[in-house]
Design an enzyme around this catalytic site. Sequence first.
Site, PDB file in Angstrom:
ATOM      1  N   ARG B 121       5.239  10.776-144.354  1.00  0.00           N
ATOM      2  CA  ARG B 121       4.877  12.043-145.021  1.00  0.00           C
ATOM      3  C   ARG B 121       4.895  11.932-146.548  1.00  0.00           C
ATOM      4  NH1 ARG B 121       8.604  14.439-141.417  1.00  0.00           N
ATOM      5  NH2 ARG B 121       7.606  14.999-139.462  1.00  0.00           N
ATOM      6  N   LYS B 143      -7.602  11.888-155.814  1.00  0.00           N
ATOM      7  CA  LYS B 143      -8.390  11.934-154.582  1.00  0.00           C
ATOM      8  C   LYS B 143      -8.182  10.639-153.820  1.00  0.00           C
ATOM      9  CE  LYS B 143     -12.293  15.021-155.457  1.00  0.00           C
ATOM     10  NZ  LYS B 143     -13.766  15.136-155.409  1.00  0.00           N
ATOM     11  N   GLU B 185     -20.627   6.038-163.626  1.00  0.00           N
ATOM     12  CA  GLU B 185     -19.627   7.115-163.742  1.00  0.00           C
ATOM     13  C   GLU B 185     -19.278   7.384-165.205  1.00  0.00           C
ATOM     14  OE1 GLU B 185     -18.768   8.847-161.126  1.00  0.00           O
ATOM     15  OE2 GLU B 185     -19.089   7.568-159.382  1.00  0.00           O
ATOM     16  N   LYS B 227     -11.946  12.794-167.631  1.00  0.00           N
ATOM     17  CA  LYS B 227     -11.526  13.048-166.249  1.00  0.00           C
ATOM     18  C   LYS B 227     -10.175  13.749-166.217  1.00  0.00           C
ATOM     19  CE  LYS B 227     -11.382  11.858-161.603  1.00  0.00           C
ATOM     20  NZ  LYS B 227     -11.958  11.052-160.533  1.00  0.00           N
ATOM     21  N   GLU B 237     -10.145  20.848-156.974  1.00  0.00           N
ATOM     22  CA  GLU B 237     -11.590  21.036-156.929  1.00  0.00           C
ATOM     23  C   GLU B 237     -12.010  22.403-156.406  1.00  0.00           C
ATOM     24  OE1 GLU B 237     -13.875  17.453-155.997  1.00  0.00           O
ATOM     25  OE2 GLU B 237     -15.286  18.717-154.935  1.00  0.00           O
ATOM     26  N   ARG B 241     -13.841  20.932-161.403  1.00  0.00           N
ATOM     27  CA  ARG B 241     -13.763  19.539-160.955  1.00  0.00           C
ATOM     28  C   ARG B 241     -14.983  19.120-160.150  1.00  0.00           C
ATOM     29  NH1 ARG B 241      -8.631  16.029-158.607  1.00  0.00           N
ATOM     30  NH2 ARG B 241      -9.855  14.133-158.304  1.00  0.00           N
ATOM     31  N   ASN B 245     -18.928  15.618-159.413  1.00  0.00           N
ATOM     32  CA  ASN B 245     -19.758  15.119-158.316  1.00  0.00           C
ATOM     33  C   ASN B 245     -21.233  15.048-158.677  1.00  0.00           C
ATOM     34  OD1 ASN B 245     -17.578  14.856-156.453  1.00  0.00           O
ATOM     35  ND2 ASN B 245     -17.554  17.083-156.284  1.00  0.00           N
ATOM     36  N   HIS B 248     -23.544  12.889-156.770  1.00  0.00           N
ATOM     37  CA  HIS B 248     -22.814  12.379-155.610  1.00  0.00           C
ATOM     38  C   HIS B 248     -23.328  12.921-154.285  1.00  0.00           C
ATOM     39  CE1 HIS B 248     -20.200  10.770-158.650  1.00  0.00           C
ATOM     40  NE2 HIS B 248     -19.345  10.289-157.770  1.00  0.00           N
ATOM     41  N   HIS B 252     -24.295  10.228-151.866  1.00  0.00           N
ATOM     42  CA  HIS B 252     -23.650  10.000-150.570  1.00  0.00           C
ATOM     43  C   HIS B 252     -24.692   9.910-149.454  1.00  0.00           C
ATOM     44  CE1 HIS B 252     -19.444  11.649-151.882  1.00  0.00           C
ATOM     45  NE2 HIS B 252     -19.707  10.446-152.347  1.00  0.00           N
ATOM     46  N   HIS B 265     -21.517   2.294-154.514  1.00  0.00           N
ATOM     47  CA  HIS B 265     -21.344   3.727-154.769  1.00  0.00           C
ATOM     48  C   HIS B 265     -21.985   4.130-156.106  1.00  0.00           C
ATOM     49  CE1 HIS B 265     -19.481   7.667-154.977  1.00  0.00           C
ATOM     50  NE2 HIS B 265     -18.909   7.345-156.128  1.00  0.00           N
TER      51      HIS B 265
END
Lengths: 360, 360
Positions: B121, B143, B185, B227, B237, B241, B245, B248, B252, B265
Amino acid sequence: MTQTLQVSLGDRSYPIHIGQDLLSRADFILPYLKSKQVAIVTNTTVAPLYLEKLTQTLTSEGVSITNIILPDGERFKNAETLNTIYDTLLQNRCERNTTLIALGGGVIGDLTGYAAATYLRGVPFIQIPTTLLAQVDSSVGGKTGINHPLGKNMIGAFYQPQVVLADIETLKTLPTRELSAGLAEVIKYGLIRDLPFFEWLEKNMPDLVKLESAAIAYAVYRSCENKAEVVSADERESGERALLNLGHTFGHAIENAMGYGVWLHGEAVAAGTVLAADFSRRLGWLDAEQFARISQILKAALLPVDAPDLGVDRYLDLMGLDKKVENGKIRLVLQQGIGKSVITSDYDTQKLRDTLSLAP
Amino acid sequence: MTQTLQVSLGDRSYPIHIGQDLLSRADFILPYLKSKQVAIVTNTTVAPLYLEKLTQTLTSEGVSITNIILPDGERFKNAETLNTIYDTLLQNRCERNTTLIALGGGVIGDLTGYAAATYLRGVPFIQIPTTLLAQVDSSVGGKTGINHPLGKNMIGAFYQPQVVLADIETLKTLPTRELSAGLAEVIKYGLIRDLPFFEWLEKNMPDLVKLESAAIAYAVYRSCENKAEVVSADERESGERALLNLGHTFGHAIENAMGYGVWLHGEAVAAGTVLAADFSRRLGWLDAEQFARISQILKAALLPVDAPDLGVDRYLDLMGLDKKVENGKIRLVLQQGIGKSVITSDYDTQKLRDTLSLAP
């Protein structure tokens, strides 16, 4: 009558509602939905009993539902079943504002909570526990997770629900063994921090075993109250929260050795609690009469008090895998009288071996 | 020279150190360890290059290390590889105070961060990104996650590291394609919120492509600064935030359709950024000269600017699976000039179809 408690965790605070006929109370669910989309996660035992009622409550309010019905049992609390949840959520294009609802016992709650913690990096979830164990313990406090072949609850997250609905009506369909397993955790709260509650339990255990409504409602409320206080003070188990693991380090070893699901969790905790009490007695922290009362109340709850003979080394080995290890030494929750527990790794190891050898 | 930035997230705040020869700086790591036990997660490409140096730095301070060396590539960012990490941690009895160190690119960082978020955990972790993409983007902001057969990064958690060490020396062994992927990026920060940085990049792209140290150090610092500001304002997000993306959602879809790992990527993001710019142009939010500058700087970074022709419906289908969907409508990050992005689902769908048909 419905009673409400608050778990205070800043912006992660949430209410627990305890009472009868809560499955028909849309007003306890709707305020927490971020959209009219939910996924109900339940199992093949609970679904025929309560899924229709909950479905009616929600669909009559225009909520659209994805059902995820899993096989029943602790042995399904694993990565494969978790993936079944992910697959269904993705196939149904469930989005970040979809709320997961856990309808079932501790396994369903832990799996659903963990799926909610990790699906799309976190979606909201609601706990509707239908077993006593889940109502008094696992649904409250945000511990979620799955088992790993090498240990129980090894993978997981702290992730709080939006609201918990403990409908004590659902306990009427609970097998006797599972009712008793839940009582093990109820008794635990008395042992670790609430002597008056322990004394109340000594008087009222016959009513609880018969599932007398007023007694059960009080026991659930008082248990949740204790748990909420502990969790509010120590969400991530850096201190006091570890006391809730009374009997669990021993109990996990028993569950693991016997094969998950052979002993119910609460049964293993009961036998583990007796081991912890026996060790406390050997350390001089508990007298013979107190030890007898602990053993007696567990028996009155129809719980096993005799741990299986695994051999000392097997016990130590399995206990060493437990999360409550620090720098290689096993930390244990032990009793200092009734109503007061401590967590310590400062003890005479030979006496621990005596306890684990089941010596008289 | 080492520069330090702070990501401000209350009790989850942490520093980013950017500079040369950081792998030998025990003083940047030791203060964050809760015990002298770490597990270093890396891959078969990075291990021969940098594992020995990091190992020496730590063992000379008495830190004991478990090594977990994974196969290299985006296609291994999955549940099976994650389980390899869990297995090794459990077999080595790694405890709650064991720190995981991610030594590698974005895949290693995402996998290690997610393992750290969920093992017992949650255990502490440290990011040592060795690719430009990881240094300027994925190692900062918490993330973490893995891919699912039905979509990229579908399973994960927000989980912050204790510290990030971006050693720009490690970029010297980076293949050209991966350097360019990282620059995609870097350019993104200019596009979404930092026009002066975009203009600096237009001038200095030749030096960046040649990996000139001062230019790279500045680009990494300025990117991390952007960032960190965004993440500090919106950790989970819910708002700003999501601007990160840019490109993205399109990207994706490209990665997914081509098979993860075929396009890097950053390459998919570059082509996706051009699609976003093209759509913005069709909406009248970007003029022809601005569109040309965007396309031009990506080309100067040796990135692909032509998206593959998947067919409009396939694009829409794959984009619909993205996490940035709300009530069934695809939310997109679009440009309003250079240096300003917006996120919106309020647009003319036919124009989106025109963009996806790759019409001129």
